[in-house]
Design an enzyme around this catalytic site. Structure first.
Site, PDB file in Angstrom:
ATOM      1  N   HIS A   1       0.953  -1.370   0.032  1.00  0.00           N
ATOM      2  CA  HIS A   1      -0.070  -0.073  -0.079  1.00  0.00           C
ATOM      3  C   HIS A   1       0.978   1.113  -0.312  1.00  0.00           C
ATOM      4  O   HIS A   1       2.052   1.137   0.187  1.00  0.00           O
ATOM      5  CB  HIS A   1      -1.127  -0.039   1.169  1.00  0.00           C
TER       6      HIS A   1
ATOM      7  N   HIS B   1      -7.611  -0.640   5.699  1.00  0.00           N
ATOM      8  CA  HIS B   1      -6.280   0.163   6.160  1.00  0.00           C
ATOM      9  C   HIS B   1      -6.156   1.234   4.963  1.00  0.00           C
ATOM     10  O   HIS B   1      -6.272   2.595   5.498  1.00  0.00           O
ATOM     11  CB  HIS B   1      -4.899  -0.548   6.228  1.00  0.00           C
TER      12      HIS B   1
ATOM     13  N   ASP C   1      -0.167  -3.580   6.260  1.00  0.00           N
ATOM     14  CA  ASP C   1      -0.844  -3.267   7.554  1.00  0.00           C
ATOM     15  C   ASP C   1      -2.179  -3.575   7.499  1.00  0.00           C
ATOM     16  O   ASP C   1      -2.948  -3.158   8.372  1.00  0.00           O
ATOM     17  CB  ASP C   1      -0.699  -1.927   7.609  1.00  0.00           C
TER      18      ASP C   1
HETATM   19 FE    FE Z   1       2.798   0.922   8.126  1.00  0.00          FE
HETATM   20 ZN    ZN Z   2      -0.021   1.867   6.662  1.00  0.00          ZN
END
Ligand code: FE
Ligand code: ZN
Length: 258
Positions: free
Chosen positions: A56, A114, A131
């Site tokens: 990400h 996230h 994450d």
């Molecule tokens: Fe992170």
């Molecule tokens: Zn993150």
């Protein structure tokens, strides 16, 4: 089994270095938020970097991508629905990253919550989940809804129990403290808490976990358990009918938990 080593960065990030089964002098890195510690580890292990995988767009995951890709002439793979700060191969759910010359192959899973376009890489009995899923916890909801995140965690939880879970942060101890507050009667959580406390006292890495272990200790994977639902209902002071409602309460409870 994959040979994977953690590269520490910032205060609690792990940038995972995967050694290529086909050529032990080659490696792939996941989420290099910082180039310098990756360069040091490559040199230390005598490895050449052959690809970069990104889960990400957050800076602690992409900060070193450009420098590493340029210096090693390595292709970069990342989420199609997010921006990675360099030229990269955009990946969507179900895509396969096939690094045939390295004998490495990963299937892409969309796991938003996230961030809006977060992806995970599954293969070789392991999953690199950035994450989204942490040991005994999950990422904060910066760009997604509780039900999106719960769906993403359900997808990860559906992987085989023995799947090794490589997450991007060392949050296990504080996550387990919270898990014990949610489920004070869960012996598996209490045992894990002792074990992880001892590991952290000597600054050892608590990862990888496994999907099977997470299903036993991670309150965010246990929203359908009566114990977790009951704790969430007591915390919220109301009845919670849907697992996503339980998840939402647990997530915001954790956000304020010290
Ligand atoms: Fe992170
Ligand atoms: Zn993150």
């Amino acid at each position: 089994m994959l040979e994977v080593s953690p590269v520490r960065a910032f205060s609690d990030n792990y940038l995972w270095l995967i050694r290529a089964p086909a050529d032990r002098s080659c490696a792939v890195v996941v989420d290099p938020g910082d180039a310098a510690p990756v360069e040091r580890e490559l040199e230390h292990q005598g490895l050449s970097l052959r690809a970069v995988l990104v889960t990400h767009h957050h800076p602690d995951h992409v900060g070193g991508v450009q420098a590493l890709a340029a210096r090693h002439d390595a292709p970069v793979y990342g989420p199609a629905r997010e921006r990675v700060p360099c030229e990269y191969e955009p990946l969507e759910d179900g895509d396969v990253v096939d690094l045939a010359d390295l004998a490495l192959e990963f299937r892409v899973l969309d796991v938003p919550g996230h961030t809006a376009g977060h992806i995970a890489y599954a293969g070789h009995g392991a999953v690199f989940c950035g994450d989204t899923l942490f040991s005994a916890g999950c990422g904060r909801l910066f760009e997604g809804t509780p039900s999106q995140m719960l769906d993403s965690l359900d997808r990860l939880a559906a992987l085989p129990d023995e799947t090794l879970v490589y997450c991007a942060h060392e949050y296990t101890l504080s996550n387990l403290r919270f898990a014990a507050a949610v489920e004070p009667g869960n012996g598996v959580v209490l045992e894990a808490l002792e074990e992880v406390r001892a590991l952290r006292e000597r600054d050892a890495v608590t990862l990888p976990s496994t999907i099977g272990r997470e299903r036993g200790i991670n309150p965010f994977l246990r929203c359908r358990e009566p114990t977790v639902r009951g704790a969430a209902e007591r915390h919220a002071g109301r009845t919670l009918d849907r697992p996503a409602d339980v998840f939402a309460v647990i997530r915001s409870w954790k956000d304020g938990f010290r």
